[in-house]
Write a protein that holds these residues in place. Structure first.
Motif, short mmCIF file in Angstrom:
data_model
loop_
_atom_site.label_atom_id
_atom_site.label_comp_id
_atom_site.label_asym_id
_atom_site.label_seq_id
_atom_site.Cartn_x
_atom_site.Cartn_y
_atom_site.Cartn_z
N UNK A 1 0.82 -1.20 0.00
CA UNK A 1 0.00 0.00 0.00
C UNK A 1 0.86 1.26 0.00
N UNK A 2 1.99 1.22 0.68
CA UNK A 2 2.91 2.35 0.65
C UNK A 2 3.47 2.54 -0.76
N UNK A 3 3.79 1.46 -1.43
CA UNK A 3 4.27 1.54 -2.81
C UNK A 3 3.18 2.08 -3.73
N UNK A 4 1.94 1.70 -3.46
CA UNK A 4 0.82 2.22 -4.26
C UNK A 4 0.76 3.74 -4.16
N UNK A 5 0.93 4.26 -2.96
CA UNK A 5 0.90 5.71 -2.78
C UNK A 5 2.07 6.39 -3.48
N UNK A 6 3.16 5.66 -3.68
CA UNK A 6 4.31 6.21 -4.41
C UNK A 6 4.21 5.96 -5.91
N UNK A 7 3.08 5.42 -6.34
CA UNK A 7 2.81 5.13 -7.76
C UNK A 7 3.77 4.08 -8.32
N UNK A 8 4.26 3.23 -7.44
CA UNK A 8 5.12 2.11 -7.88
C UNK A 8 4.22 0.88 -8.00
N UNK A 9 3.37 0.93 -9.03
CA UNK A 9 2.25 0.00 -9.13
C UNK A 9 2.69 -1.44 -9.35
N UNK A 10 3.65 -1.69 -10.21
CA UNK A 10 4.07 -3.07 -10.48
C UNK A 10 4.68 -3.72 -9.24
N UNK A 11 5.47 -2.95 -8.49
CA UNK A 11 6.05 -3.48 -7.25
C UNK A 11 4.94 -3.79 -6.23
N UNK A 12 3.94 -2.90 -6.19
CA UNK A 12 2.82 -3.13 -5.27
C UNK A 12 2.08 -4.41 -5.63
N UNK A 13 1.86 -4.64 -6.92
CA UNK A 13 1.15 -5.85 -7.35
C UNK A 13 1.91 -7.12 -6.95
N UNK A 14 3.21 -7.08 -7.06
CA UNK A 14 4.01 -8.26 -6.68
C UNK A 14 3.84 -8.56 -5.20
N UNK A 15 3.81 -7.53 -4.39
CA UNK A 15 3.65 -7.76 -2.97
C UNK A 15 2.23 -8.23 -2.64
N UNK A 16 1.22 -7.72 -3.36
CA UNK A 16 -0.14 -8.22 -3.15
C UNK A 16 -0.22 -9.71 -3.47
N UNK A 17 0.50 -10.12 -4.51
CA UNK A 17 0.55 -11.55 -4.85
C UNK A 17 1.20 -12.34 -3.71
N UNK A 18 2.23 -11.75 -3.11
CA UNK A 18 2.90 -12.42 -1.98
C UNK A 18 1.92 -12.58 -0.82
N UNK A 19 1.12 -11.53 -0.56
CA UNK A 19 0.12 -11.59 0.50
C UNK A 19 -0.86 -12.73 0.23
N UNK A 20 -1.30 -12.82 -1.02
CA UNK A 20 -2.27 -13.87 -1.38
C UNK A 20 -1.66 -15.25 -1.19
#
Length: 576
Positions: A153-172
């Motif tokens: 979510x912090x990466x999302x706020x920094x507009x680092x969208x691809x990195x954020x998606x990778x971490x969301x996948x890790x959460x899942x």
């Protein structure tokens, strides 16, 4: 704790993670460094004394004791942590942050410290340093999905969208899929303008929860926002088949049809939405208020009125619903029905003063003075300091010839209406009429003078004051000037013209009086007996006795009845 990407980061993080800490700082009063036995004993004593003061909420004393610990043992991270908490409680965030940075430098394996530091970086919006803290937390607890989620979510706020998606996948991978996770990923796809992927995530939620219409609504909103209206309509139709009375679904369709310039279809959906009693009434009221600027358009007025009717059917116990229904009925000239709606609104909420005033204003305009007194006095029991209500009740009592009560209410009005010149003028003018009726000439004249002081160009005040002076045969020149001015302000007013004619008659200016009396009769639509009798008086002094008698007889036929008039007719001469 879940990190909310769309809101402020990590609010309250340090309290949520207490249960996860591996090394509570209270168990470590002395750092693992070489201290003499005396120093070690002193540190322990000072530390626990400081904790005691902190427990008693003696922050200043506690801080002094923790600082004394650091003077002996500069690497006592537990004291640094406690000082950070004290500073944060006093909103000294910069000082708190410095203490925590020193604490984690001493003990890099304490989750308490890192979580507390993350909270401070969040409050200062220091996202790069916040990322580094999450890296440390992940190092310490690599199986805790919350830390990956918070960093994403912090990466999302920094507009680092691809990195954020990778971490969301890790959460899942760690915690499995969840609605919150899917919606977070959806936000990323929307930021990347990937409408297809964003919608597909909702498909997964719909498949898991096929009767949850909010997912259909969210998917429709994605399509609608991207002007894919047909797709949005299709998904909303599916949802309505599941929950036909859901007002939110119908509102969403109404918005789409409005965007497509299909007003009839949009209105049908609005009506269906308004029938849903579970839909927030405030939202419905906002929609209806949006019609107000267009009420001059017959179609808009009819639509608003029908929607307000549906509104009161769906919310029969809501005062505001009936108040707005009354307003729209009044706009449609359905006055009787509007009054009933207002009365219903008042019965549901006696504190709705605006509705009570609207009701009494209608009754006042209808000259229903009994109703004005009844409803107005009930309103004044709860709202005694309302100037307009005092005024209307005062005038009603004046019309009913109860001058004592009229004077009481009108005196209240002038005290309350200091900043409203129009109301102040009317109130003083009403007092002038009431005092005149009681024979209190001085108070009457004083009231009229105050009325004209507030508004020198008030035609009704000028006319009434002039007329009463003429009846007393006093200050006729002043009366004539005021009456002439009232006629210039309100031309072709039969009553004003008759007043001026009567004053001229009193001044023995009979020819001029005749002209103004004829104007008055020409403009008089009520066939006034008084005006007709006055005209006869004027004709008599112009030598037209036959015409005078004819007008006196006509005045009698119109309803005039007095011994003086009878004497004029019988004796064929003027009498006072």
């Amino acid at each position: 704790m879940k990190f909310a990407a769309s809101l402020i980061l990590l609010a309250g993080l340090n309290t949520v993670c207490v249960g996860q800490a591996k090394k509570p700082p209270g168990n470590k009063a002395v750092a693992a460094q070489s201290l003499s036995a005396a120093d070690s004993g002193m540190v322990k004593q000072l530390f626990f004394s400081a904790l005691r003061e902190k427990t008693l909420d003696n922050k200043k004393a506690a801080a002094e004791l923790f600082n004394r610990v650091l003077q002996i043992d500069a690497k006592n991270d537990a004291s640094l942590y406690e000082l950070a908490n004290i500073e944060q409680a006093q909103n000294n965030l910069a000082e708190s942050r410095q203490y925590l940075e020193r604490a984690v430098a001493i003990d890099r394996d304490n989750e308490w410290y890192w979580n507390a530091l993350a909270s401070l970086y969040e409050k200062s919006n220091d996202l790069p340093k916040l990322n580094a803290v999450f890296d440390e937390l992940i190092r310490l607890n690599p199986d805790k999905s919350d830390y990956y989620y918070d960093k994403a979510n912090a990466l999302y706020l920094q507009k680092r969208y691809n990195e954020a998606l990778k971490l969301y996948d890790k959460v899942e991978a760690l915690a499995g899929p969840s609605e919150e996770l899917l919606l977070s990923k959806q936000k990323v796809y929307l930021r990347q303008n990937d409408v297809k992927k964003a919608a597909s995530l909702l498909d997964a939620l719909i498949e898991q929860n096929p009767t949850q219409t909010r997912y259909y609504l969210a998917k429709a909103e994605i399509f609608s926002t991207n002007k894919q209206y047909d797709s949005a309509i299709a998904i909303l139709r599916k949802a309505i088949a599941i929950d036909p009375s859901n007002g939110l679904l119908h509102l969403a369709l109404a918005d789409i049809f409005r965007e497509q310039n299909k007003p009839a279809a949009s209105y049908d959906e609005l009506e269906a939405a308004f029938a849903d009693s579970n839909l927030d009434i405030d939202q419905k009221l906002r929609i209806l208020l949006g019609y107000l600027p267009r009420l001059k358009e017959p179609d808009a007025r009819a639509s608003a009125l029908q929607l307000s009717k549906v509104l009161v059917q769906a919310h029969p116990d809501n005062s505001r619903a009936y108040a707005l229904y009354g307003d729209l009925l009044l706009q449609s000239n359905q006055v009787k029905e509007a009054k009933e709606a207002y009365k219903k609104s008042i019965s549901l909420d006696k504190q709705a003063y605006g509705v009570q005033e609207q009701l009494v204003r209608i009754e006042f305009s209808e000259n229903n003075m009994d109703a004005v007194i009844y409803d107005g006095e009930k309103a004044l029991e709860l709202f005694p300091n309302q100037a307009w209500m005092n005024y209307m009740v005062g005038v009603a009592w004046l019309e009913k010839k109860n001058y004592v009560k009229s004077i009481s209410y009108l005196k209240n009005t002038v005290m309350l209406a200091a900043d409203d010149k129009n109301l102040l003028t009317q109130s003083y003018s009403g007092l002038g009429d009431a005092y005149h009726a009681t024979g209190d000439r001085k108070s009457s004249d004083d009231a009229y003078e105050k009325a004209l002081e507030a508004d020198p160009d008030n035609a009704y005040t000028l006319n009434n004051y002039a007329y009463y002076l003429s009846l007393r045969n006093e200050q006729l020149e002043k009366a004539a000037q005021m009456s002439k001015h009232s006629n210039s302000l309100a031309p072709e007013n039969a009553s004003f013209e008759d007043t001026y004619a009567w004053i001229l008659f009193k001044q023995k200016k009979y020819a001029e009086a005749k002209l103004w009396a004829e104007k008055s009769l020409q403009h008089d639509k009520s066939a006034s007996a008084t005006k007709t009798e006055h005209y006869g008086d004027i004709l008599y002094f112009l030598g037209d006795v036959t015409g005078a008698v004819q007008n006196w007889q006509k005045a009698k036929a119109l309803g005039a009845s007095s011994p003086v008039l009878e004497r004029k007719i019988n004796e064929k001469k003027y009498s006072e």
